[in-house]
Design a protein around this motif. Structure first.
Motif, mmCIF file in Angstrom:
data_model
loop_
_atom_site.group_PDB
_atom_site.id
_atom_site.type_symbol
_atom_site.label_atom_id
_atom_site.label_comp_id
_atom_site.label_asym_id
_atom_site.label_seq_id
_atom_site.Cartn_x
_atom_site.Cartn_y
_atom_site.Cartn_z
ATOM 1 N N HIS A 201 0.858 -1.192 0.000
ATOM 2 C CA HIS A 201 0.000 0.000 0.000
ATOM 3 C C HIS A 201 0.896 1.244 0.000
ATOM 4 O O HIS A 201 1.815 1.359 0.802
ATOM 5 C CB HIS A 201 -0.906 0.015 1.242
ATOM 6 C CG HIS A 201 -1.928 -1.087 1.246
ATOM 7 N ND1 HIS A 201 -3.272 -0.864 1.064
ATOM 8 C CD2 HIS A 201 -1.786 -2.427 1.414
ATOM 9 C CE1 HIS A 201 -3.923 -2.013 1.112
ATOM 10 N NE2 HIS A 201 -3.039 -2.984 1.334
ATOM 11 N N PHE A 202 0.596 2.165 -0.928
ATOM 12 C CA PHE A 202 1.418 3.370 -1.071
ATOM 13 C C PHE A 202 0.553 4.631 -1.057
ATOM 14 O O PHE A 202 -0.650 4.581 -1.360
ATOM 15 C CB PHE A 202 2.198 3.337 -2.397
ATOM 16 C CG PHE A 202 3.146 2.185 -2.531
ATOM 17 C CD1 PHE A 202 4.255 2.081 -1.715
ATOM 18 C CD2 PHE A 202 2.939 1.197 -3.495
ATOM 19 C CE1 PHE A 202 5.145 1.031 -1.840
ATOM 20 C CE2 PHE A 202 3.812 0.138 -3.630
ATOM 21 C CZ PHE A 202 4.921 0.040 -2.804
ATOM 22 N N LYS A 203 1.217 5.746 -0.738
ATOM 23 C CA LYS A 203 0.581 7.060 -0.830
ATOM 24 C C LYS A 203 0.996 7.721 -2.142
ATOM 25 O O LYS A 203 2.185 7.812 -2.448
ATOM 26 C CB LYS A 203 1.022 7.959 0.335
ATOM 27 C CG LYS A 203 0.628 7.468 1.710
ATOM 28 C CD LYS A 203 1.178 8.405 2.792
ATOM 29 C CE LYS A 203 0.836 7.927 4.194
ATOM 30 N NZ LYS A 203 1.386 8.836 5.240
ATOM 31 N N TYR A 204 -0.017 8.182 -2.907
ATOM 32 C CA TYR A 204 0.236 8.980 -4.102
ATOM 33 C C TYR A 204 -0.200 10.410 -3.786
ATOM 34 O O TYR A 204 -1.404 10.682 -3.666
ATOM 35 C CB TYR A 204 -0.545 8.443 -5.298
ATOM 36 C CG TYR A 204 0.075 7.243 -5.996
ATOM 37 C CD1 TYR A 204 1.030 6.449 -5.379
ATOM 38 C CD2 TYR A 204 -0.298 6.916 -7.298
ATOM 39 C CE1 TYR A 204 1.595 5.362 -6.018
ATOM 40 C CE2 TYR A 204 0.257 5.830 -7.953
ATOM 41 C CZ TYR A 204 1.201 5.049 -7.308
ATOM 42 O OH TYR A 204 1.760 3.968 -7.947
ATOM 43 N N VAL A 221 -3.089 3.716 -2.800
ATOM 44 C CA VAL A 221 -3.226 2.684 -3.829
ATOM 45 C C VAL A 221 -2.519 1.430 -3.331
ATOM 46 O O VAL A 221 -1.556 1.501 -2.566
ATOM 47 C CB VAL A 221 -2.623 3.130 -5.177
ATOM 48 C CG1 VAL A 221 -3.337 4.344 -5.719
ATOM 49 C CG2 VAL A 221 -1.131 3.396 -5.054
ATOM 50 N N ALA A 222 -3.036 0.294 -3.767
ATOM 51 C CA ALA A 222 -2.438 -0.985 -3.379
ATOM 52 C C ALA A 222 -2.101 -1.764 -4.642
ATOM 53 O O ALA A 222 -2.816 -1.688 -5.639
ATOM 54 C CB ALA A 222 -3.397 -1.775 -2.502
ATOM 55 N N THR A 223 -1.020 -2.507 -4.598
ATOM 56 C CA THR A 223 -0.592 -3.237 -5.787
ATOM 57 C C THR A 223 0.234 -4.454 -5.406
ATOM 58 O O THR A 223 0.899 -4.467 -4.359
ATOM 59 C CB THR A 223 0.240 -2.331 -6.718
ATOM 60 O OG1 THR A 223 0.647 -3.069 -7.871
ATOM 61 C CG2 THR A 223 1.488 -1.807 -6.014
ATOM 62 N N HIS A 251 -5.200 15.716 -10.218
ATOM 63 C CA HIS A 251 -3.982 14.992 -10.537
ATOM 64 C C HIS A 251 -3.237 14.579 -9.269
ATOM 65 O O HIS A 251 -3.461 15.148 -8.197
ATOM 66 C CB HIS A 251 -3.047 15.839 -11.413
ATOM 67 C CG HIS A 251 -3.575 16.068 -12.791
ATOM 68 N ND1 HIS A 251 -4.550 17.006 -13.060
ATOM 69 C CD2 HIS A 251 -3.256 15.487 -13.982
ATOM 70 C CE1 HIS A 251 -4.821 16.998 -14.357
ATOM 71 N NE2 HIS A 251 -4.047 16.085 -14.939
ATOM 72 N N VAL A 252 -2.399 13.565 -9.438
ATOM 73 C CA VAL A 252 -1.442 13.223 -8.388
ATOM 74 C C VAL A 252 -0.044 13.352 -8.991
ATOM 75 O O VAL A 252 0.135 13.292 -10.210
ATOM 76 C CB VAL A 252 -1.654 11.786 -7.836
ATOM 77 C CG1 VAL A 252 -3.010 11.651 -7.192
ATOM 78 C CG2 VAL A 252 -1.450 10.751 -8.934
ATOM 79 N N ILE A 253 0.927 13.546 -8.121
ATOM 80 C CA ILE A 253 2.316 13.557 -8.550
ATOM 81 C C ILE A 253 2.879 12.179 -8.250
ATOM 82 O O ILE A 253 2.997 11.786 -7.087
ATOM 83 C CB ILE A 253 3.138 14.645 -7.826
ATOM 84 C CG1 ILE A 253 2.517 16.015 -8.094
ATOM 85 C CG2 ILE A 253 4.584 14.601 -8.297
ATOM 86 C CD1 ILE A 253 2.466 16.413 -9.562
ATOM 87 N N LEU A 254 3.190 11.426 -9.300
ATOM 88 C CA LEU A 254 3.651 10.054 -9.116
ATOM 89 C C LEU A 254 5.010 10.053 -8.425
ATOM 90 O O LEU A 254 5.964 10.647 -8.923
ATOM 91 C CB LEU A 254 3.751 9.356 -10.477
ATOM 92 C CG LEU A 254 4.080 7.862 -10.446
ATOM 93 C CD1 LEU A 254 2.987 7.082 -9.744
ATOM 94 C CD2 LEU A 254 4.268 7.353 -11.872
ATOM 95 N N LEU A 349 10.816 7.574 1.589
ATOM 96 C CA LEU A 349 10.088 8.829 1.407
ATOM 97 C C LEU A 349 8.884 8.948 2.346
ATOM 98 O O LEU A 349 8.174 9.961 2.320
ATOM 99 C CB LEU A 349 9.621 8.964 -0.050
ATOM 100 C CG LEU A 349 10.724 9.163 -1.098
ATOM 101 C CD1 LEU A 349 10.147 9.028 -2.500
ATOM 102 C CD2 LEU A 349 11.374 10.540 -0.908
ATOM 103 N N GLY A 350 8.639 7.914 3.131
ATOM 104 C CA GLY A 350 7.487 7.923 4.023
ATOM 105 C C GLY A 350 6.173 7.700 3.294
ATOM 106 O O GLY A 350 5.102 8.033 3.805
ATOM 107 N N LEU A 351 6.239 7.109 2.096
ATOM 108 C CA LEU A 351 5.041 6.912 1.285
ATOM 109 C C LEU A 351 4.585 5.453 1.253
ATOM 110 O O LEU A 351 3.645 5.112 0.537
ATOM 111 C CB LEU A 351 5.309 7.396 -0.151
ATOM 112 C CG LEU A 351 5.654 8.884 -0.285
ATOM 113 C CD1 LEU A 351 5.981 9.220 -1.727
ATOM 114 C CD2 LEU A 351 4.495 9.743 0.226
ATOM 115 N N LEU A 352 5.226 4.594 2.052
ATOM 116 C CA LEU A 352 4.789 3.209 2.188
ATOM 117 C C LEU A 352 3.873 3.114 3.405
ATOM 118 O O LEU A 352 4.245 3.516 4.508
ATOM 119 C CB LEU A 352 5.995 2.288 2.369
ATOM 120 C CG LEU A 352 5.691 0.819 2.703
ATOM 121 C CD1 LEU A 352 5.023 0.127 1.519
ATOM 122 C CD2 LEU A 352 6.974 0.073 3.085
#
Length: 800
Positions: A201-204, A221-223, A251-254, A349-352
């Protein structure tokens, strides 16, 4: 019976001796020119193959039918041959080369193909010898191969006709890509395995200060495939999901790439699954490809982040960080791959978003991912995970070609047995997708497409051109596979190289130029010659043939009529609406590569107009249900397209042979049964009788060696009965008609024979193999052996 039968029944010796007698004397195809035709084509096994239990079932059923119709006096033809099996055969030869510390790329294409022909001559007949051991009464005098010269001609003509009719085209779409074999493969060559995996699971981060109603400034989002994040092009949410209404269109910044991607509404996103947000990577996922198209992304705009070996390459927008370039998609040989690095960088990046579990004492434990069992596609030959990959390939407009087969089955013109399969047939055919027919191999029917640069007349403005020439070409780089986009190429589809040159010359002259055509092996060779200044494009026009070959299912789709002499023989319906012209100009493009075929004749014995006229359409096709769409349906398409009519009257679909516990047989499970071992132990007749007796329409067969042994005992009983008759002076009858019968026992058994024949005829008319076998078994054992022979013993050996 002139020879006394041995006391012991030895099936191996008997079967081999009689089979040789039948084949040597041409008894599998007696001369019956005036008789009614009955025709079956054998599903051509791979030339690399060995007899497996599915072959044993399929060929037993065909043999039952062809022998039955032959005994009824028909001109019964059972067409036999093998498929060149592009991927499998090339793999076999390459493995042999590797064992000698050699490899394919050490040779030219022509030299490698020559080596494949040499392998076929030495080792390609294994399965045909095994079919003889099974007792198959095929017309071996006309054995064929899908790379024979006459067959190649049919394949090339079909491709050219389809192209000229607008039914075959080049397109950029996703394919099943095997990174080990470096080729596209069909769905049939993909095996789905459930393996242990992870769900991350990640933060976009949302762009432009956008926030959700709950105040979050990111989408979750999860993948299961974090590495594909590098090529994400959108995030999808369900249009009815109230949580995300405020950000649809935002929009999101990938992360990692900095790519700005839209938030789109699409029903593919399931609100009940995870967070309800789905990352969309149209260049590496079949569902995402369709979502991307609905969102307005053209295939040419979709990002590809992997090369042919599944290593990370730069995307078209140049945003993949350099540290990822060249990494394999997964961890390999102890080295972290793109997946591991993406997860590590997102975590840093603290996005997990961690997956939290609790220990036995209630303490929360954070994990990088949630463990999952994931259905994963593997290549059945390469053995590696299949990558959905965006490439330029050749496609057939299958939806258009499917129309006549659908109508034929609906009207009853083609009968599918069992009828229950019709629903499956219609569901697939009415939702059929374009058929990818190109493969990135050297062994096979090379696609008859030649390319050359665009020629501009003096009035036209080229988008790109070489200095001092009027010939526009693409920027000089070698594409990863096949040929680059046809936007910068002129395509010439022709039956052979000479015709391609004529087309090119006509094209050049139409632009007011006079250039001499010069052929190169590839686009790269043409560019190399240009930069080495050995190609002068002011006077020479470079051309190169498509490097791909055709899918073997494309050529085998022509089997019902190309084996009978088409296109050299005219179609039975030539000239009628829907039938293709049977004329063909020039030699096939593959003729040179096929010249090493050890067969001295371009056409098998007996091929000609009369054979095609008489034996097409075929009478019946017997096949496993698992190739209904890969082969059977495509034969219907090509039959109607090339011949203007159906390929056969009836299609019989049998089930699978399963292990005794009902499980599907597989080498990995260790439950595969070798039919040759059963033949060695019990005889071919015992195995064949088991297959026929167990074949009940619409049901799979459970392997039961005890029953095979039982039918071996049945054969032994029949043998002993024959020995009893022989010892009492009873031999074969000279007529089919029963002799006069005075004894009550004889009158009774004649009636029972007639009743049994009627029962068999009824069963065979309905293709009820189990009923026919049961009728034979019950009559032979219960009535003839147990009763009749006992009743006549006192007559044959009266008491003194």
């Amino acid at each position: 019976m002139s020879d006394t039968l041995p006391t012991t029944f030895d099936p191996a010796a008997i079967e081999a001796r009689w089979y040789q007698h039948w084949e040597t004397n041409g008894l599998f195809r007696p001369e019956r020119p005036e008789a009614e035709a009955y025709t079956i084509v054998n599903p051509p096994p791979n030339v690399t193959g060995s007899l497996h239990i599915g072959h044993a079932l399929d060929n037993t059923l065909q043999d039952v039918v062809i022998r039955y119709e032959r005994l009824r006096g028909k001109d019964a033809l059972w067409v036999v041959g093998t498929d060149h099996a592009g991927i499998a055969t090339q793999m076999v030869v390459e493995r042999q080369m590797e064992a000698r510390q050699d490899k394919r790329t050490n040779y030219s294409r022509e030299a490698f193909v020559e080596k494949v022909w040499e392998w076929k001559a030495e080792s390609g007949g294994t399965i045909t010898h095994q079919l003889r051991r099974l007792g198959c009464s095929m017309d071996w005098s006309r054995e064929q191969f899908t790379m024979d010269l006459h067959f190649t001609k049919a394949v090339i003509k079909t491709f050219v006709d389809l192209y000229n009719d607008g039914l075959i085209y080049r397109d950029k779409r996703l394919v099943n890509w095997d990174p080990k074999l470096k080729t596209a493969i069909s769905d049939l060559e993909v095996e789905t395995q459930t393996i242990a995996g992870s769900f991350w699971h990640f933060k976009y981060p949302l762009a432009d200060g956008a926030r959700l109603d709950d105040g979050r400034d990111y989408l979750e989002v999860a993948t299961t495939r974090p590495e594909t994040m590098l090529a994400d092009m959108a995030v999808a949410v369900n249009p009815a999901d109230e949580r995300y209404q405020s950000v649809i269109g935002k929009h999101v910044i990938l992360p990692l790439t900095g790519r700005r991607i839209p938030v789109i509404a699409d029903e593919h996103a399931d609100p009940e699954l995870g967070s309800g947000c789905v990352k969309i990577t149209p260049g590496h996922d079949f569902n995402d490809f369709e979502v991307g198209k609905r969102a307005g992304f053209a295939a040419a705009e979709m990002l590809n982040m992997l090369d042919a070996e599944a290593n990370v390459c730069q995307t078209a927008d140049g945003l993949v960080p350099e540290e990822f370039l060249g990494l394999h998609r997964f961890r390999r040989d102890g080295v972290d791959g793109a997946r591991e690095l993406v997860v590590a960088r997102m975590k840093a990046l603290g996005l997990l978003i961690p997956h939290v579990t609790k220990s036995k004492d209630g303490e929360e434990i954070e994990h990088d991912a949630e463990p999952r069992q994931i259905a994963t596609p593997f290549g059945d030959r390469g053995g590696v995970v299949i990558e959905p990959w965006l490439t330029d390939q050749w496609y057939v407009n299958a939806a258009e070609l499917a129309k006549k087969p659908i109508a034929a089955v609906r009207s009853g013109e083609i009968q599918i047995v069992p009828k229950t399969w019709e629903k499956t047939f219609f569901n697939w055919m009415e939702n059929i997708q374009p058929w990818c027919v190109s493969r990135q191999l050297w062994w096979g029917h090379r696609i008859p497409a030649w390319y050359g640069p665009v020629v501009y007349s003096n009035e036209e403005k080229p988008s790109a051109e070489f200095p001092s020439t009027g010939i526009g070409v693409q920027s000089p780089h070698e594409p990863l596979i096949g040929n680059a986009s046809t936007d910068y190429d002129t395509t010439f589809i022709a039956l052979d190289k000479d015709e391609a040159e004529r087309q090119a010359t006509e094209y050049i002259r139409s632009k007011g130029q006079e250039l001499k055509v010069r052929f190169f092996e590839s686009r790269a060779d043409a560019f190399a010659a240009l930069f080495a200044k050995t190609l002068d494009m002011r006077v020479e026009y470079p051309m190169w043939q498509d490097s791909d070959v055709l899918d073997t299912w494309f050529s085998s789709a022509l089997w019902p009529f190309a084996t009978l002499g088409w296109p050299d023989s005219p179609s039975p319906l030539a000239g009628e609406d829907g039938a293709r012209s049977a004329s063909g100009e020039g030699a096939a493009a593959q003729a040179a590569a096929s010249a090493a075929d050890p067969s001295p004749n371009p056409l098998p014995q007996g091929a000609g107009a009369s054979l095609l006229q008489k034996h097409f359409p075929n009478s019946l096709l017997i096949s496993g249900f698992d190739i209904l769409f890969f082969w059977d349906a495509r034969m219907m398409m090509m039959g109607f397209y090339n011949m203007g009519t159906k390929p056969w009257d009836r299609l019989y679909l049998h089930g699978l042979v399963r292990a005794a516990d009902g499980a599907k047989m597989s080498k990995s499970k260790g439950n595969v049964v070798d039919p040759l071992g059963l033949i060695d132990q019990y005889g071919a007749d015992a195995l064949r009788f088991f297959m026929a007796a167990m074949e009940s329409q619409g049901r799979d067969i459970k392997m039961d060696e005890k029953r095979v042994e039982g039918y071996r005992n049945f054969a032994t009983k029949l043998w002993n009965a024959a020995r009893f008759c022989q010892s009492n002076g009873i031999g074969a009858s000279d007529t089919i008609k029963a002799p006069p019968a005075r004894l009550a026992a004889n009158q009774w058994i004649i009636g029972e024979v007639a009743a049994c024949v009627t029962e068999i005829e009824r069963a065979m008319a309905d293709l009820r193999f189990d009923a026919a076998a049961n009728a034979i078994y019950q009559f032979t054992w219960s009535k003839f052996c147990d009763w009749y022979l006992e009743l006549v013993k006192p007559v044959l050996s009266p008491l003194p």
